[in-house]
Scaffold this active site. Structure first.
Site, PDB file in Angstrom:
ATOM      1  CE  LYS A  75       8.608   5.603   3.069  1.00 31.68           C
ATOM      2  NZ  LYS A  75       8.610   4.199   3.743  1.00 31.68           N
ATOM      3  CG  ASP A 111      11.369   2.194   5.501  1.00 37.26           C
ATOM      4  OD1 ASP A 111      11.357   2.903   6.577  1.00 37.26           O
ATOM      5  OD2 ASP A 111      10.867   2.753   4.466  1.00 37.26           O
TER       6      ASP A 111
HETATM    7  P1  NAP Z   1       2.472  -0.837  -1.032  1.00 34.46           P
HETATM    8  O1  NAP Z   1       3.582  -0.481  -1.732  1.00 34.46           O
HETATM    9  O2  NAP Z   1       1.206  -0.076  -1.073  1.00 34.46           O
HETATM   10  O3  NAP Z   1       2.119  -2.543  -1.179  1.00 34.46           O
HETATM   11  C1  NAP Z   1       1.334  -3.045  -0.472  1.00 34.46           C
HETATM   12  C2  NAP Z   1       1.321  -4.754  -0.887  1.00 34.46           C
HETATM   13  O4  NAP Z   1       0.140  -5.295  -0.115  1.00 34.46           O
HETATM   14  C3  NAP Z   1       1.165  -5.131  -2.056  1.00 34.46           C
HETATM   15  O5  NAP Z   1       2.018  -6.291  -2.458  1.00 34.46           O
HETATM   16  C4  NAP Z   1      -0.232  -5.505  -2.612  1.00 34.46           C
HETATM   17  O6  NAP Z   1      -0.237  -6.527  -3.178  1.00 34.46           O
HETATM   18  C5  NAP Z   1      -0.467  -6.214  -0.925  1.00 34.46           C
HETATM   19  N1  NAP Z   1      -1.735  -6.157  -0.599  1.00 34.46           N
HETATM   20  C6  NAP Z   1      -2.469  -5.038  -0.166  1.00 34.46           C
HETATM   21  N2  NAP Z   1      -3.881  -5.636   0.081  1.00 34.46           N
HETATM   22  C7  NAP Z   1      -3.998  -6.930  -0.222  1.00 34.46           C
HETATM   23  C8  NAP Z   1      -5.072  -7.848  -0.133  1.00 34.46           C
HETATM   24  N3  NAP Z   1      -6.167  -7.489   0.255  1.00 34.46           N
HETATM   25  N4  NAP Z   1      -4.502  -9.245  -0.258  1.00 34.46           N
HETATM   26  C9  NAP Z   1      -3.351  -9.521  -0.733  1.00 34.46           C
HETATM   27  N5  NAP Z   1      -2.312  -8.474  -0.729  1.00 34.46           N
HETATM   28  C10 NAP Z   1      -2.628  -7.274  -0.428  1.00 34.46           C
HETATM   29  O7  NAP Z   1       2.784  -0.697   0.679  1.00 34.46           O
HETATM   30  P2  NAP Z   1       4.182  -0.686   1.511  1.00 34.46           P
HETATM   31  O8  NAP Z   1       4.697   0.638   1.485  1.00 34.46           O
HETATM   32  O9  NAP Z   1       5.045  -1.840   0.936  1.00 34.46           O
HETATM   33  O10 NAP Z   1       3.654  -0.928   2.752  1.00 34.46           O
HETATM   34  C11 NAP Z   1       3.047  -2.370   3.443  1.00 34.46           C
HETATM   35  C12 NAP Z   1       2.814  -2.219   4.710  1.00 34.46           C
HETATM   36  O11 NAP Z   1       4.188  -2.143   5.320  1.00 34.46           O
HETATM   37  C13 NAP Z   1       1.787  -1.209   5.352  1.00 34.46           C
HETATM   38  O12 NAP Z   1       1.125  -1.643   6.185  1.00 34.46           O
HETATM   39  C14 NAP Z   1       2.943  -0.248   6.048  1.00 34.46           C
HETATM   40  O13 NAP Z   1       2.201   0.504   7.143  1.00 34.46           O
HETATM   41  C15 NAP Z   1       3.985  -1.163   6.337  1.00 34.46           C
HETATM   42  N6  NAP Z   1       5.271  -0.569   6.722  1.00 34.46           N
HETATM   43  C16 NAP Z   1       5.732  -0.791   8.151  1.00 34.46           C
HETATM   44  C17 NAP Z   1       6.992  -0.079   8.266  1.00 34.46           C
HETATM   45  C18 NAP Z   1       7.684  -0.134   9.615  1.00 34.46           C
HETATM   46  O14 NAP Z   1       8.399   0.540   9.813  1.00 34.46           O
HETATM   47  N7  NAP Z   1       7.101  -1.030  10.489  1.00 34.46           N
HETATM   48  C19 NAP Z   1       7.775   0.455   7.296  1.00 34.46           C
HETATM   49  C20 NAP Z   1       7.468   0.677   5.741  1.00 34.46           C
HETATM   50  C21 NAP Z   1       5.919   0.143   5.644  1.00 34.46           C
HETATM   51  P3  NAP Z   1      -0.491  -6.359  -4.761  1.00 34.46           P
HETATM   52  O15 NAP Z   1       0.994  -6.300  -5.329  1.00 34.46           O
HETATM   53  O16 NAP Z   1      -1.219  -7.817  -5.422  1.00 34.46           O
HETATM   54  O17 NAP Z   1      -1.248  -5.214  -4.949  1.00 34.46           O
END
Ligand code: NAP
Length: 291
Positions: A75, A111
């Protein structure tokens, strides 16, 4: 107008690039939409490794592929390979859709628009609502951008303070809108949820296979709150199950997925997306994954 599925000499190709890609439900959703409107398009998954992204994008031009969705891990890395980007991409620094206009590749990010449309479909305009976002990764950043643009009062709660503060600083610069930031503790959650209208989980916590985990103790959820978990696998996370039990309204991440896909469809085809057909196809594909 529904047509039977055939590939012709004039069929336009679209698809999704990412790695891994085998669990994507976008092909089911997009192909159902093309067929529903009788459009001569096909949508296919392409597994593209990080080191092959450059060649893959040259291939989009060479093969005259109409457009692509872009997912993890491309991305951000794709941006310098494109010719143009819309203002949302310029502000977010992430692309999830590209459109090929005669060899000119333009990047978009649908998104967070998907998130906003899912809220609006539930008759919940976010203006002046108190919104708590859990997480500060790519998705949280995109959602904060659209919510700040819509004049919501945002609090970001995150495990690590630094990335949350970075989002807050960026939104202050862009929208002159202050975003509160706090660390993920039970006490902080209790305080911010007392005043909240909308809670968004934008972390990975609760995703398959950890389907019984949630960052929010059930007793902090209440009726009158709208809980939007952007995870779509499982369709109903532990957070959403707890929220429903406490009398709160819920929205599953599949709605965001459907509306981001619908926005991409409209960019490629110029036609209004058949959202109900896309929802049915996405749910069928996700349910068949869960079996
Ligand atoms: P990302 O950039 O990897 O960010 C993950 C976030 O989750 C970070 O803020 C991280 O915190 C936090 N996190 C991970 N494990 C944790 C834990 N054990 N305790 C507390 N916080 C935790 O991922 P992303 O791309 O933003 O995606 C996040 C989620 O959204 C995923 O599940 C993805 O599948 C979903 N998503 C859905 C859509 C949709 O269309 N529905 C679109 C995009 C993404 P830290 O900053 O503290 O590490």
């Amino acid at each position: 107008m529904k047509s039977s599925f055939m590939i012709h000499g004039k069929t336009r190709i679209s698809g999704i690039i990412g790695d891994p890609i085998e669990h994507t439900v976008s092909p089911a959703m997009q192909n159902a939409a093309f067929q529903e409107l009788g459009l001569d398009y096909v949508y296919v998954p392409f597994r593209v490794r990080k080191e092959d992204l450059n060649q893959a994008i040259q291939g989009v031009r060479a093969l005259n592929i109409r457009g692509l969705n872009v997912t993890i891990p491309h991305k951000v890395a794709i941006i310098p390979l494109l010719d143009e980007q819309d203002s949302v991409v310029a502000n977010l620094g992430a692309v999830n859709t590209i459109v090929n206009e005669n060899g000119i590749l333009r990047g978009y990010n649908t998104d967070a628009l998907g998130f906003l449309k899912a809220l609006l479909a539930e008759q919940v305009p976010p203006a002046r609502k108190n919104v708590v976002i859990l997480g500060s990764g790519g998705a949280a950043r995109a959602i904060a951008f659209f919510l700040a643009d819509q004049s919501a009062n945002i609090t970001i709660v995150n495990r690590h303070a630094e990335p949350a503060q970075q989002i807050a600083n960026r939104m202050l610069g862009l929208f002159r809108r202050a975003i509160k930031v706090c660390e993920l503790t039970r006490e902080n959650l209790r305080k911010v949820l007392r005043e909240a209208d909308i809670l968004v989980n934008a972390t990975n916590v609760g995703m398959t296979p950890d389907v019984d985990t949630s960052l929010v103790p059930a007793e902090l959820l209440k009726s009158g709150l709208l809980v939007f978990d952007i995870i779509y696998n499982p369709l109903k996370t532990r957070l959403l199950r707890d929220a429903e039990q406490q009398g709160a309204r819920v929205i599953s991440g599949v709605e965001m997925l459907i509306y981001q896909g619908a926005a991409a469809f409209e960019l490629w085809t110029g036609r209004k997306a058949p959202v109900e057909v896309m929802r049915k196809a996405a749910l069928e594909a996700l349910n068949s994954h869960e079996e």
